[in-house]
Write an enzyme that holds these catalytic residues in place. Structure first.
Site, PDB file in Angstrom:
ATOM      1  N   ILE A  17       0.821  -1.172  -0.122  1.00 46.28           N
ATOM      2  CA  ILE A  17      -0.480  -0.177   0.287  1.00 46.28           C
ATOM      3  C   ILE A  17       1.394   1.402   0.309  1.00 46.28           C
ATOM      4  O   ILE A  17       0.244   2.170   0.714  1.00 46.28           O
ATOM      5  CB  ILE A  17      -0.588   0.222   1.176  1.00 46.28           C
ATOM      6  CG1 ILE A  17      -0.368   0.021   2.930  1.00 46.28           C
ATOM      7  CG2 ILE A  17      -1.912  -1.075   0.756  1.00 46.28           C
ATOM      8  CD1 ILE A  17      -1.062   0.027   3.718  1.00 46.28           C
ATOM      9  N   SER A  18       1.816   0.842  -0.241  1.00 50.51           N
ATOM     10  CA  SER A  18       2.967   2.244  -0.430  1.00 50.51           C
ATOM     11  C   SER A  18       2.734   2.845  -1.783  1.00 50.51           C
ATOM     12  O   SER A  18       3.111   2.416  -2.800  1.00 50.51           O
ATOM     13  CB  SER A  18       4.599   1.720  -0.003  1.00 50.51           C
ATOM     14  OG  SER A  18       5.215   2.741  -0.579  1.00 50.51           O
ATOM     15  N   ASP A  19       2.821   4.240  -1.249  1.00 51.46           N
ATOM     16  CA  ASP A  19       2.756   5.529  -2.385  1.00 51.46           C
ATOM     17  C   ASP A  19       3.727   5.517  -3.189  1.00 51.46           C
ATOM     18  O   ASP A  19       3.608   5.256  -4.797  1.00 51.46           O
ATOM     19  CB  ASP A  19       1.789   6.765  -2.234  1.00 51.46           C
ATOM     20  CG  ASP A  19       3.023   6.997  -1.042  1.00 51.46           C
ATOM     21  OD1 ASP A  19       3.780   6.251  -0.156  1.00 51.46           O
ATOM     22  OD2 ASP A  19       2.397   8.531  -0.408  1.00 51.46           O
TER      23      ASP A  19
END
Length: 205
Positions: A17-19
């Site tokens: 879920i890391s941008d």
């Protein structure tokens, strides 16, 4: 007898879920294809990594750091010309099932890079809830995969244990953020370090 040296690989440790992992996903896959490198994609439990390495979860950071993050996100969105929703609905979603889905696909010899990039794009480009099994199943179908079968496998204890083990491995290798790339023992933190990684790959031919 001449000993054939195996081709170097890129180890990619990241939070699903890391941008920043999303912003680097397509370039990483393109870089690997350009230099004919294999990429080992390893989703991790980043909050566990932070707990061991001194990282600060986003909600606990100062407001100055949080607002500056949005500035950087806008800059990179424009620089890379990638769609990016700054605040996806329901963020942050639970990441375990999505991470395990990647390992489930990996265990069957699938193209993990494409599926992983697709999951991150669903969150960051389309604001879809990737903690929802139905959404993950849809993403699998979009990649012509059997979502129901992969989700069943993703829930298996052995796959969950692999996520835990790779998180521990990441910490042992000096990983402290996402995305993190390791190539020939050189560590690169952040998608903005991919140029340095490519320079090294180019030297290797």
């Amino acid at each position: 007898m001449t000993r054939v040296q195996s081709k170097a690989r890129i180890e990619h440790y990241y939070w699903i879920i890391s941008d920043w992992a999303y912003l680097g996903s397509k370039r990483l896959n393109a870089l690997a294809a350009k230099y004919r490198l294999e990429v080992d994609h390893y989703p991790v439990r980043l909050l566990d990594v932070y707990a061991k390495t001194g990282g600060i979860p986003l909600p606990d950071r100062s407001i100055e750091r949080q607002t500056y993050r949005f500035e950087e996100m806008r800059r990179w969105r424009d620089r890379l010309n990638m769609p990016l929703v700054l605040e996806p609905t329901g963020f942050p979603p639970n990441d375990e099932l999505a991470s395990c889905l990647v390992y489930a696909h990996k265990s069957r010899g699938g193209d993990v890079g494409e599926l992983s990039a697709g999951i991150m794009a669903a969150l960051w480009a389309e604001s879809r809830d990737i903690s929802d099994p139905a959404v993950l199943s849809d993403i699998c179908r979009e990649h012509e995969l059997d979502g129901d079968a992969l989700l069943d496998l993703a829930r298996d204890r052995s796959i969950i244990a692999e996520l835990d083990q790779k998180t521990a491995d990441a910490i042992g290798k000096g990983v402290f953020g996402s995305p993190f790339y390791i190539y020939r023992g050189h560590r690169f933190w952040g998608q903005d370090r991919l140029d340095f990684l490519e320079e090294l790959a180019a030297k290797d031919g």
